[in-house]
Scaffold this motif. Sequence first.
Motif, short mmCIF file in Angstrom:
data_model
loop_
_atom_site.label_atom_id
_atom_site.label_comp_id
_atom_site.label_asym_id
_atom_site.label_seq_id
_atom_site.Cartn_x
_atom_site.Cartn_y
_atom_site.Cartn_z
N VAL A 11 0.84 -1.20 0.00
CA VAL A 11 0.00 0.00 0.00
C VAL A 11 0.87 1.25 0.00
CG1 VAL A 11 -1.78 1.30 1.22
CG2 VAL A 11 -1.92 -1.18 1.11
N SER A 12 1.94 1.27 0.81
CA SER A 12 2.76 2.49 0.86
C SER A 12 3.46 2.73 -0.49
CB SER A 12 3.77 2.44 2.01
OG SER A 12 4.78 1.50 1.78
N THR A 13 3.96 1.67 -1.14
CA THR A 13 4.60 1.88 -2.44
C THR A 13 3.56 2.18 -3.52
OG1 THR A 13 4.61 -0.51 -2.80
CG2 THR A 13 6.67 0.47 -2.05
N GLY A 14 2.39 1.56 -3.42
CA GLY A 14 1.34 1.82 -4.39
C GLY A 14 0.86 3.26 -4.34
N VAL A 15 0.68 3.76 -3.12
CA VAL A 15 0.26 5.15 -2.96
C VAL A 15 1.35 6.10 -3.45
CG1 VAL A 15 -0.30 6.91 -1.26
CG2 VAL A 15 -1.35 4.67 -1.10
N ALA A 16 2.61 5.79 -3.13
CA ALA A 16 3.73 6.64 -3.58
C ALA A 16 3.77 6.70 -5.11
CB ALA A 16 5.05 6.09 -3.04
N LEU A 17 3.50 5.55 -5.74
CA LEU A 17 3.48 5.51 -7.20
C LEU A 17 2.37 6.40 -7.75
CD1 LEU A 17 4.80 4.06 -9.65
CD2 LEU A 17 2.89 2.46 -9.56
#
Lengths: 291, 243
Positions: free
Chosen positions: A163-169
């Motif tokens: 979730v954290s990497t997906g949101v950052a993307l």
Amino acid sequence: MIDWGAPIWIYLWLAGMAGGAYFAAFVIDRFVNDKPLLRLATYLGVPLAIIGVLLLVVDLGNQQLFWHLFSRFKVQSPMSMGTWILLLWIIMAIVMIFSWWLENRVSRQVAESLSRLRGFISWINVVLAAALIAYTGVLLAVSNEALWSNTPLLPALFAASAVSTGVALLILAATGFKSLGVSSNTVELLSKADIRAIVVEIAILVGYIIWLATSSDGSEALRILVAGPMAAAFWVGVVLLALLIPSGLHFTARGKALESKGLWLTTLTSSISVIVGGLILRAVITIGGQL
Amino acid sequence: MAKAMLIDTKLCLACNACTAECKRNNNVPVGEDIAWTKIDDIEVGTFPNVRAYFIKTACKHCTEASCMDVCPVGAISKPDGVHVVVNQEWCIGCGYCAQACPFGIPHFGEPKGSMQKCEFCYGTRTDDESTACAAACPFGAIVFGERDELLAVGHERVTQLKQEGQANATLYGENELGGLNVLYVLADSPQVYELPGEPKKATANQGYKWLAGALTAGLIAVFPFWWIFKRKQQLREEQKTES
């Protein structure tokens, strides 16, 4: 013996980002109605997931037999479950993208029906996305490598990272491509959400480390991670890049005007840091577990 | 009833006749990279108080076979209900079995192909015949026979070893993972031989692991957003009452 190398941890990172981005975009859309964001998540997610699948096939010992994976649905095997979850998510996301494309080319009535269908599919897809981000951790956790299987927290850690990497993307894409139409309010919302996801990720990582440290065969595996061959990559790549730098940048960014250049740069740096850190997390856990 | 194997590590002198015969019988390529069975040489202690232990390492043909459970294509099965066999034409070489095996047994070869491991010479011997390794051992350290009989022999041997002063002697494999079909007479505790003391099935607690992942996904994606949304609503209401 490292049987699962770069193709695998890169795939876990890609699949996590695809699922995490979609999941976050769906939830935000539910709260503040931001269809461009949901669209962006599918546009990003589908190619990432497809590249991930190609990496998996490349990694196989008998690549031409990959279709055997579709010969059964085996609940006991996370790899079998993951195959189907990934396939269905990709197909559903492509259907959603196709429906958006088709909307402008048909009558209003048909467009409305398409919209309803897409809404229904998007709900199925969010369940699949949740399963996808959980599965990236379950795949490793259902094994006999102590670093992976001693605690049930690895799926939690990987889900948080997804979730954290997906949101950052999503943040990167939305600020990088303003023409996509994602509002700056939504980007602000994404940034706030990302930092809270990172706080949860930190808590889970601490819990994961403590659980390993206090279990009998987990402590040796943990040593490999925090003090052994993976230590440099873990402390710099995971703790610093994925967790502390983004958290620090977020706190220094508070109070800055929404449109200021400084905030934009901070957001960009933070997002890149989270994404790279996420890749290193998957790498150190995957490699470390096999040492 | 399909047969089992008893390995008496105290009779083993690491001559590797079993390793060579296994390779010959099963057409396993020459070289050390792939050996369906091998002898692990474990040194314990520091000079001058050093001891060496030899243990024949190969597939244990577990009753609760983790490799079989996790194989996504069903390439691993028990055609006779006991011995774990790989269908090398069906195996895709994904490597999951290697991660799942509590003993790290599955091999993949160079270049990586299908999984290979000991199959108790399945397909190359009749039911009455012994495995290649058992037939090759000059010291009688490897016996292939009825599991009940081997258990009795194994227990007798352990008692004998204890009487000779090996206080930690044990029979490994009687109950582990539902019962292994390779039993070991060990002169010391399993950990000394680099065997897991309490080997676990890979798929144990799988439900909890899925739950942990799914709950976290729900928690992280919903809680931050729900909190932010509530905050925004709060702020909006405060602004309304102010104006």
